[in-house]
Scaffold this active site. Structure first.
Site, mmCIF file in Angstrom:
data_model
loop_
_atom_site.group_PDB
_atom_site.id
_atom_site.type_symbol
_atom_site.label_atom_id
_atom_site.label_comp_id
_atom_site.label_asym_id
_atom_site.label_seq_id
_atom_site.Cartn_x
_atom_site.Cartn_y
_atom_site.Cartn_z
ATOM 1 N N ARG A 16 0.931 -1.114 0.010
ATOM 2 C CA ARG A 16 0.055 0.089 0.105
ATOM 3 C C ARG A 16 1.013 1.364 0.008
ATOM 4 N NH1 ARG A 16 -5.140 -1.601 1.454
ATOM 5 N NH2 ARG A 16 -5.269 -3.727 2.558
ATOM 6 N N VAL A 59 10.188 -7.291 7.915
ATOM 7 C CA VAL A 59 11.638 -6.784 7.761
ATOM 8 C C VAL A 59 12.446 -7.038 8.950
ATOM 9 C CG1 VAL A 59 10.885 -5.470 5.917
ATOM 10 C CG2 VAL A 59 10.847 -4.465 8.113
ATOM 11 N N TYR A 150 9.963 6.893 16.487
ATOM 12 C CA TYR A 150 9.899 7.151 15.178
ATOM 13 C C TYR A 150 11.056 7.968 14.555
ATOM 14 C CZ TYR A 150 7.911 8.384 10.458
ATOM 15 O OH TYR A 150 7.988 8.247 9.128
#
Length: 253
Positions: A16, A59, A150
């Site tokens: 996506r 991942v 993040y």
């Protein structure tokens, strides 16, 4: 002939958003593409639509990277382009960020990028050619509140990119980072528990007065994957509508 003719590209987080947009452009430009994701249903559907190959890949898991790169080589040949696009986002104040949440973001964003580079580099060195595109963020250039994990991960991606670029500069392998600003993907709604997100408020704070779209980022990724960027390595490429051109007191219009 397409700009990526003859290249084998592996794209993570490809089911996506930005990853899917990059996959579409890569296929259109002649690349043999392997789409990787943990969303198998959406990933397989897009791969079937594009005539590409789909491979499940978490991942953060070392063994799955080895399997994915081996599968790509078996289907298309050695990977010569890697787009480390997979990522997750978590909002919390520093003192309210749990270790589990912090580690989850680091595992996907930072460790995932490290494992991807480490896995494909030997084959690229052997082939004498390769391009690695690491998707960081404007949060890899400057900080934003509520994004401790993040921001840490995206700064790390920026740093790893530069180290890899220096080590591989004489091997025919280029490594660059892409730093998108706010882009209309599913990343933000997912981080907020699936609730719809009105980005109009954010758009008002962008100099261009709009948020980005995945195809716009895909064009930049395409440039870095192609030989058009043959003299670019270790660099940061920003696509943020002008956000990082100013500071918090900047205002125009």
């Amino acid at each position: 002939m397409g700009r990526l003719a003859g290249k084998v590209a592996l794209i993570t987080g490809a089911a996506r958003g930005q990853g899917a947009a990059a996959a579409r452009r890569f296929v259109a430009e002649g690349a043999r593409v392997v789409l990787c994701d943990v969303d198998d249903e959406a990933g397989k559907a897009l791969a079937d639509e594009l005539g590409a190959h789909y491979q499940h890949l978490d991942v953060s898991e070392e063994d799955q990277w080895a399997t994915a790169v081996a599968a790509a080589a078996e289907v298309h040949g050695p990977v010569t382009v890697l787009v480390n696009n997979a990522g997750v986002l978590h909002f919390a104040l520093l003192h309210e960020t749990t270790l589990a949440d912090y580690e989850r973001v680091i595992r996907v964003n930072q460790v995932g990028t490290f494992l991807g580079m480490r896995t494909v580099v030997p084959g690229m060195i052997e082939a004498g050619t390769g391009s690695i595109v690491n998707v960081s963020s404007v949060e890899g250039l400057a900080a934003a509140p509520l994004l401790t994990a993040y921001t840490a991960s995206k700064f790390a991606i920026r740093g790893m990119t530069k180290v890899a670029a220096l080590e591989l500069a004489t091997k025919g392998v280029r490594v660059n980072s892409v730093h998108p600003g706010v882009v209309e993907t599913g990343l933000l709604p997912t981080a907020l528990g699936g609730q719809p997100v009105d980005l109009s408020y954010v758009a008002k704070r962008v100099p261009m007065r709009r948020v980005g779209q995945p195809p716009e980022i895909a064009e930049l990724v395409l440039f870095l994957a192609s030989d058009d960027s043959s003299y670019c390595t270790g660099a940061e490429f920003v696509a943020d509508g002008g956000v990082t051109a100013g500071h918090s007191l900047s205002s125009f219009g």
